[in-house]
Write a protein that holds these residues in place. Structure first.
Motif, PDB file in Angstrom:
ATOM      1  N   LYS A 151      14.077  -5.137  33.183  1.00 25.86           N
ATOM      2  CA  LYS A 151      13.296  -6.019  31.887  1.00 25.86           C
ATOM      3  C   LYS A 151      14.236  -5.874  30.790  1.00 25.86           C
ATOM      4  O   LYS A 151      14.281  -6.889  29.828  1.00 25.86           O
ATOM      5  CB  LYS A 151      12.020  -5.512  31.989  1.00 25.86           C
ATOM      6  CG  LYS A 151      11.328  -5.917  33.073  1.00 25.86           C
ATOM      7  CD  LYS A 151       9.660  -5.295  32.965  1.00 25.86           C
ATOM      8  CE  LYS A 151       8.764  -5.573  33.939  1.00 25.86           C
ATOM      9  NZ  LYS A 151       8.534  -6.879  34.289  1.00 25.86           N
ATOM     10  N   ARG A 152      14.741  -4.929  30.481  1.00 24.74           N
ATOM     11  CA  ARG A 152      15.643  -4.686  29.220  1.00 24.74           C
ATOM     12  C   ARG A 152      16.714  -5.728  29.451  1.00 24.74           C
ATOM     13  O   ARG A 152      17.008  -6.502  28.455  1.00 24.74           O
ATOM     14  CB  ARG A 152      16.116  -3.285  28.978  1.00 24.74           C
ATOM     15  CG  ARG A 152      16.756  -3.274  27.717  1.00 24.74           C
ATOM     16  CD  ARG A 152      18.003  -2.280  27.901  1.00 24.74           C
ATOM     17  NE  ARG A 152      18.823  -2.086  26.598  1.00 24.74           N
ATOM     18  CZ  ARG A 152      19.833  -3.024  26.211  1.00 24.74           C
ATOM     19  NH1 ARG A 152      20.281  -3.783  26.870  1.00 24.74           N
ATOM     20  NH2 ARG A 152      20.287  -2.735  24.959  1.00 24.74           N
ATOM     21  N   ALA A 153      17.365  -5.769  30.563  1.00 22.65           N
ATOM     22  CA  ALA A 153      18.499  -6.692  30.780  1.00 22.65           C
ATOM     23  C   ALA A 153      18.216  -8.201  30.607  1.00 22.65           C
ATOM     24  O   ALA A 153      18.749  -8.792  30.111  1.00 22.65           O
ATOM     25  CB  ALA A 153      19.233  -6.365  32.254  1.00 22.65           C
ATOM     26  N   ALA A 154      17.179  -8.049  31.245  1.00 22.71           N
ATOM     27  CA  ALA A 154      16.540  -9.785  30.924  1.00 22.71           C
ATOM     28  C   ALA A 154      16.213 -10.248  29.526  1.00 22.71           C
ATOM     29  O   ALA A 154      16.695 -11.299  29.110  1.00 22.71           O
ATOM     30  CB  ALA A 154      15.250  -9.941  31.920  1.00 22.71           C
ATOM     31  N   LEU A 155      15.808  -9.331  28.833  1.00 29.54           N
ATOM     32  CA  LEU A 155      15.482  -9.703  27.316  1.00 29.54           C
ATOM     33  C   LEU A 155      16.439  -9.332  26.496  1.00 29.54           C
ATOM     34  O   LEU A 155      17.061 -10.209  25.777  1.00 29.54           O
ATOM     35  CB  LEU A 155      14.563  -8.617  26.612  1.00 29.54           C
ATOM     36  CG  LEU A 155      13.053  -8.891  27.203  1.00 29.54           C
ATOM     37  CD1 LEU A 155      12.149  -7.586  26.445  1.00 29.54           C
ATOM     38  CD2 LEU A 155      12.622 -10.012  26.702  1.00 29.54           C
ATOM     39  N   GLY A 156      17.561  -8.741  26.820  1.00 36.34           N
ATOM     40  CA  GLY A 156      18.931  -8.728  26.119  1.00 36.34           C
ATOM     41  C   GLY A 156      19.667 -10.059  26.526  1.00 36.34           C
ATOM     42  O   GLY A 156      20.143 -10.816  25.552  1.00 36.34           O
ATOM     43  N   SER A 157      19.710 -10.694  27.768  1.00 35.02           N
ATOM     44  CA  SER A 157      20.544 -11.824  28.127  1.00 35.02           C
ATOM     45  C   SER A 157      19.651 -12.910  27.239  1.00 35.02           C
ATOM     46  O   SER A 157      20.301 -13.857  26.959  1.00 35.02           O
ATOM     47  CB  SER A 157      20.428 -12.041  29.620  1.00 35.02           C
ATOM     48  OG  SER A 157      21.035 -10.813  30.265  1.00 35.02           O
ATOM     49  N   ALA A 164      20.375 -11.145  18.252  1.00 32.85           N
ATOM     50  CA  ALA A 164      20.652 -10.694  19.400  1.00 32.85           C
ATOM     51  C   ALA A 164      20.078  -9.200  19.526  1.00 32.85           C
ATOM     52  O   ALA A 164      20.776  -8.204  19.250  1.00 32.85           O
ATOM     53  CB  ALA A 164      21.976 -10.893  19.787  1.00 32.85           C
ATOM     54  N   LEU A 165      18.842  -8.897  19.619  1.00 34.24           N
ATOM     55  CA  LEU A 165      17.962  -7.731  19.295  1.00 34.24           C
ATOM     56  C   LEU A 165      18.621  -6.628  20.366  1.00 34.24           C
ATOM     57  O   LEU A 165      18.594  -5.450  19.749  1.00 34.24           O
ATOM     58  CB  LEU A 165      16.682  -7.592  19.593  1.00 34.24           C
ATOM     59  CG  LEU A 165      15.871  -8.539  18.355  1.00 34.24           C
ATOM     60  CD1 LEU A 165      14.410  -8.449  18.764  1.00 34.24           C
ATOM     61  CD2 LEU A 165      15.929  -7.773  17.168  1.00 34.24           C
ATOM     62  N   LEU A 166      18.958  -6.924  21.545  1.00 30.12           N
ATOM     63  CA  LEU A 166      19.431  -5.709  22.325  1.00 30.12           C
ATOM     64  C   LEU A 166      20.773  -5.570  22.381  1.00 30.12           C
ATOM     65  O   LEU A 166      21.383  -4.935  23.290  1.00 30.12           O
ATOM     66  CB  LEU A 166      18.562  -5.766  23.521  1.00 30.12           C
ATOM     67  CG  LEU A 166      17.041  -5.779  23.725  1.00 30.12           C
ATOM     68  CD1 LEU A 166      16.401  -5.974  24.879  1.00 30.12           C
ATOM     69  CD2 LEU A 166      16.631  -4.405  23.227  1.00 30.12           C
TER      70      LEU A 166
END
Length: 151
Positions: free
Chosen positions: A98-104, A118-120
Motif C-alpha cells: 500500500k505504501r508502494a502504491a501511494l508512493g507511485s 511526491a510525499l513518499l
C-alpha cells in the motif's frame, strides 16, 4: 485489463483512473494494477471520510491513513475507537504494498502537477521486484535495433 475505482458518488475517481491507465500503458503486471486499485480505493475512502483532498495532504496526515489501515475493517468508521492491542489488521507485506502504491501514485501526479508533492519520496532507480514479464518483452531490443537500422 483495466480497473476503475469508484468514489462515494459512484463515479470514477479521475486521478486514480489516470494513474491506473498509466500503469496499464507501461505494461505493469495485472496483479500490481489490481492491487494498486484496491489500495487506492482504501485511500480515497479514507480521504472521503476525513473530507480531505489528496493534493493537500501532509506526511503526518498520510501517517494517519496507515494507522487507519491497521484497524480492523469494521472499525474504520468515524466515532469508533479501538483499544491499542499492538496487532495490525493487515500483514506488514500488505502495508508495504500500500505504501508502494501511494508512493507511485504521488510520484506520477507530482510529475504532472508541480503543486502536488511526491510525499513518499522518489523511488527512481528502484528496480521491479516481481516476476511478471510483459508478453513479447523479449522483442523490445529487436524492434529498437530494427528501427535503428532504418534511421
Amino acid at each position: 485489463m483495466s480497473y476503475t475505482v469508484l468514489g462515494s458518488d459512484l463515479l470514477p475517481i479521475g486521478p486514480v483512473d489516470d494513474f491506473l491507465s498509466h500503469l496499464t500503458a507501461r505494461r505493469s503486471s495485472p496483479n500490481t494494477v489490481r492491487g494498486y486499485a484496491h489500495d487506492l480505493a482504501n485511500f480515497f475512502a479514507w480521504l472521503d471520510q476525513r473530507g480531505r483532498d489528496f493534493r493537500m495532504l501532509t506526511l503526518e496526515q498520510l501517517g494517519e491513513f496507515f494507522e487507519w489501515l491497521r484497524k480492523p475493517p469494521p472499525t474504520r468508521v468515524p466515532g469508533v475507537f479501538v483499544l491499542p492491542t499492538g496487532e495490525s489488521a493487515l500483514e506488514t507485506s500488505t502495508l508495504v504494498r500500500k505504501r508502494a502504491a501511494l508512493g507511485s501514485f504521488y510520484l506520477f501526479h507530482s510529475r504532472r502537477d508541480t503543486s502536488i508533492p511526491a510525499l513518499l519520496g522518489d523511488p527512481a532507480g528502484r528496480r521491479p521486484t516481481g516476476r511478471h514479464v510483459p508478453l513479447l518483452a523479449h522483442t523490445q531490443s529487436c524492434v529498437v535495433g530494427w528501427l535503428w537500422l532504418w534511421v
